[in-house]
Design a protein around this motif. Sequence first.
Motif, PDB file in Angstrom:
ATOM      1  N   MET A 453      44.514  53.609  61.966  1.00 53.46           N
ATOM      2  CA  MET A 453      45.080  53.287  60.661  1.00 53.46           C
ATOM      3  C   MET A 453      45.262  51.778  60.592  1.00 53.46           C
ATOM      4  SD  MET A 453      48.633  54.674  58.935  1.00 53.46           S
ATOM      5  CE  MET A 453      48.113  56.386  59.040  1.00 53.46           C
ATOM      6  N   ASP A 454      44.966  51.194  59.431  1.00 48.92           N
ATOM      7  CA  ASP A 454      44.833  49.741  59.336  1.00 48.92           C
ATOM      8  C   ASP A 454      45.165  49.300  57.911  1.00 48.92           C
ATOM      9  OD1 ASP A 454      42.986  47.219  60.576  1.00 48.92           O
ATOM     10  OD2 ASP A 454      42.792  47.477  58.412  1.00 48.92           O
ATOM     11  N   VAL A 455      45.821  48.143  57.771  1.00 52.53           N
ATOM     12  CA  VAL A 455      46.003  47.527  56.460  1.00 52.53           C
ATOM     13  C   VAL A 455      44.791  46.632  56.205  1.00 52.53           C
ATOM     14  CG1 VAL A 455      47.486  46.141  54.984  1.00 52.53           C
ATOM     15  CG2 VAL A 455      48.500  47.550  56.800  1.00 52.53           C
ATOM     16  N   ALA A 456      44.060  46.903  55.152  1.00 54.29           N
ATOM     17  CA  ALA A 456      42.799  46.206  54.910  1.00 54.29           C
ATOM     18  C   ALA A 456      42.998  44.703  54.896  1.00 54.29           C
ATOM     19  CB  ALA A 456      42.189  46.671  53.583  1.00 54.29           C
ATOM     20  N   TRP A 457      42.124  44.035  55.673  1.00 51.40           N
ATOM     21  CA  TRP A 457      42.094  42.583  55.771  1.00 51.40           C
ATOM     22  C   TRP A 457      43.399  42.002  56.319  1.00 51.40           C
ATOM     23  CZ3 TRP A 457      37.351  41.026  55.671  1.00 51.40           C
ATOM     24  CH2 TRP A 457      36.426  41.696  54.868  1.00 51.40           C
ATOM     25  N   GLY A 458      44.244  42.813  56.931  1.00 49.32           N
ATOM     26  CA  GLY A 458      45.503  42.316  57.476  1.00 49.32           C
ATOM     27  C   GLY A 458      46.473  41.847  56.412  1.00 49.32           C
ATOM     28  N   SER A 459      46.293  42.350  55.189  1.00 46.03           N
ATOM     29  CA  SER A 459      47.114  41.896  54.065  1.00 46.03           C
ATOM     30  C   SER A 459      48.574  42.306  54.243  1.00 46.03           C
ATOM     31  CB  SER A 459      46.572  42.486  52.764  1.00 46.03           C
ATOM     32  OG  SER A 459      47.415  42.172  51.677  1.00 46.03           O
ATOM     33  N   THR A 460      49.459  41.502  53.678  1.00 44.83           N
ATOM     34  CA  THR A 460      50.884  41.863  53.619  1.00 44.83           C
ATOM     35  C   THR A 460      51.324  42.065  52.174  1.00 44.83           C
ATOM     36  OG1 THR A 460      51.539  39.528  53.580  1.00 44.83           O
ATOM     37  CG2 THR A 460      51.395  40.589  55.745  1.00 44.83           C
ATOM     38  N   ALA A 461      50.372  42.110  51.252  1.00 41.64           N
ATOM     39  CA  ALA A 461      50.689  42.205  49.829  1.00 41.64           C
ATOM     40  C   ALA A 461      50.921  43.648  49.400  1.00 41.64           C
ATOM     41  CB  ALA A 461      49.562  41.601  48.997  1.00 41.64           C
ATOM     42  N   ALA A 492      54.017  43.243  58.006  1.00 39.41           N
ATOM     43  CA  ALA A 492      54.394  43.026  56.611  1.00 39.41           C
ATOM     44  C   ALA A 492      55.825  43.455  56.335  1.00 39.41           C
ATOM     45  CB  ALA A 492      53.447  43.802  55.696  1.00 39.41           C
ATOM     46  N   ASN A 493      56.402  44.263  57.246  1.00 40.42           N
ATOM     47  CA  ASN A 493      57.701  44.896  57.017  1.00 40.42           C
ATOM     48  C   ASN A 493      57.688  45.669  55.705  1.00 40.42           C
ATOM     49  OD1 ASN A 493      60.298  45.607  57.807  1.00 40.42           O
ATOM     50  ND2 ASN A 493      61.226  43.941  56.614  1.00 40.42           N
ATOM     51  N   LYS A 494      56.546  46.381  55.488  1.00 39.38           N
ATOM     52  CA  LYS A 494      56.386  47.213  54.294  1.00 39.38           C
ATOM     53  C   LYS A 494      55.938  48.603  54.705  1.00 39.38           C
ATOM     54  CE  LYS A 494      55.590  43.409  51.074  1.00 39.38           C
ATOM     55  NZ  LYS A 494      54.666  42.773  50.106  1.00 39.38           N
ATOM     56  N   GLU A 513      56.371  47.510  49.293  1.00 42.94           N
ATOM     57  CA  GLU A 513      57.757  47.232  49.640  1.00 42.94           C
ATOM     58  C   GLU A 513      58.490  48.551  49.886  1.00 42.94           C
ATOM     59  OE1 GLU A 513      59.933  44.012  50.501  1.00 42.94           O
ATOM     60  OE2 GLU A 513      58.289  43.719  49.069  1.00 42.94           O
ATOM     61  N   CYS A 514      59.248  48.639  50.958  1.00 37.80           N
ATOM     62  CA  CYS A 514      59.975  49.875  51.266  1.00 37.80           C
ATOM     63  C   CYS A 514      61.099  50.069  50.249  1.00 37.80           C
ATOM     64  CB  CYS A 514      60.556  49.822  52.671  1.00 37.80           C
ATOM     65  SG  CYS A 514      59.290  49.729  53.971  1.00 37.80           S
TER      66      CYS A 514
END
Length: 525
Positions: A453-461, A492-494, A513-514
Motif C-alpha cells: 500500500m502506497d501514497v502515490a508519488w509520496g504526496s502528503t496532500a 503525512a499524518n493523514k 486529513e484525519c
Amino acid sequence: MLVLAVPVALAATQDSADAIGPDLLPVTVTNNSGRGEAVYLYILGTDIRPGGGLGYVNAAGAFTRWPAGGNPPTPAPDVAIAGPGNGGSVTVRFPRFLSGRMYFSFGQKLDLRLTPDGLVQPAPWAGGDPNRNILFDWSEFTYNDAGLWLNSSQVDQFAVPHAVSVTHSNGSTTKTGELLNDGRNTVINAVKAQPAFARSVVTRADGTVLRVLAPGKAMDAGLMDPGYLDSYITSAWNAYTSRTLTVVPRVAEPNRRFFGRTVGTNMVFTDSTGAQVATVAKPTTSNVWGCDGVFNAPNTPPFIEPEIKRTLCTALNRGTLGTFDVEPNLDANTFYKNSAPNHYSRIIHANMADGKAYGFAYDDVGGFESLVHSGDPRSAAITLTPFGPGGPTGPPPATGSMIVSNWHNKCIDVPNWNFNDGQRLIVWDCHGGTNQRWDFVNGTLRTQNNKCMDVAWGSTANGAAIQIVTCSGNPAQQFVLTAAGDLVNPQANKCVDIADWNPNNDAVLQLWECTGGANQKWHRG
C-alpha cells in the motif's frame, strides 16, 4: 522471433526508484517431475543493451552471441546445460540485461539451428521441425534494472508442468504456475474430451504425451477446424451494430473510455469528444487465436489503437464479447461461456492452483497470467512439477488480514486481482480472497503478491491516491492502524479515507486529513 515476458509498460506511478537485484541472478531449477530421463537446460535470448544481439548464456551467466548461420539453417553450437535429475536441483544465473527463454528438454537435447538472422526457434507444431518428437517446454523472462519478470507460458503449448517463483529482498517468495494434483493428466484428458480440440493432444510413438497444442498452433498443424470461431465472431461483431461497446483499457483510469460501433465489417471507435481513434476489421479465427493480423498495431503513444485491439482479442478469447457492453470484463465466472469456447485456456486455468495461466497471448489483461515480478529480486526458481499425481488439491489457503471499514463492513480491495504497480485501491464486499488480504510487515501493508500500500508519488496532500506498488519501505508505504481505528500514513499524518463518503463497491481510497469520520475507521477482519 522469441515471445518475451516483457512488462506492458514500466509503472510511472512509483514514488521512488526500485532497488535492483544482483548482476547475476541465481535461478534454481528443481526436478520434481517424477521422470527418469536426463534433463537439459538452455538459456536463450536477447541482450537488450545498446548494440546487444541474440545469443545464449552458460550456467555461470556469461552471454555469448550466436555465430553466423546460413540458408538453409545450419546447426547451432551445443549450448545445453546439464539439468537436474529427478529429485535434484541445479542453479544457473541470469545476467541483468537479458530477455528470453529458459528451455528444458527431457531425454534428448534440442536441435537448434541458425540462419543469418539468428536462432530458429523450436516449433514442434511445424511438420519439419527437428524437435517435434522431443518432450520440452520453456519459461519466459526479462531481467533488467527494473527487476525480474518470469512466467510459465502456455501460449503455444502445454507440455512440461512447471512453476515459477521469485524471492524478494525482504525474504518473501512469490510463486505461480503450479498445477493441482495430477493436473497434467487432468488437462490432457479434459482436452481429449472436447471433440473440436481432441486432435491437439500430440502423442509420441512410445505413448508419451508430448504436448497439447494451443488452438492456433493446432490449427496451423491441420489438427483443428480453421473456422471454429467464425460463427461466434460474427455474432459478437454484429451485436454492436445497434449497441455501443465501451472499452476501458486501464483499470486505474476509469474515465479513459472509447466507444465502438460495428459499421459493415469494421468496428469503429471514437473518444469522448466524438473523434475517431481506431478502426478494427472483423477478425478471422486465426486472428483471434494469435491476437495478430487485424489486431496488430504500433505500440506507440498514445497507445489507443493497441489497447483497443488487445481488449477485443482478449474478449473474443474469453468469450465475453457480444454479451457485455463494457470491456475488458474481468469477472472470471463469465469467461468461456460463449457458443465456441476456448476450451484449451479454460481447462488450463481450471487446473492451476491459483487459477493463473498464460492460455493466450493477452491473458495478462486483468492479471490472470502466471507471472511473477520483483523490482528487487534476490533469486528465482523454476520447478518442474509432477507429470502424474502430486501437487496441491486446492487453492493455497489465504493468509494475512482483511482491513474492514467500520462504516459499512466493506474491505480494502485490489480490484480484479490486478497487482500491477499503480493500481488504485478500492473498497468491495468482503469475500476473503487474496486481493483483500494484507500482511503487516515492518510498518508496511503488503498484498499476497508482495506489493505495498502506497501514497502515490509520496504526496502528503489531501486527495492523494492510495495505490499499490512494488515494496521499497519508503515513507509513502508506512501505515499504522491505531487503536482508534485510523489507518494513518505517518509521513503525512493523514488517514486512509473512502473518498466522498461513497457507500458503494468500487469507491476509491484517498489520503485525507484525519477527521474521525466513519469513512476513515478500520479494523482487521
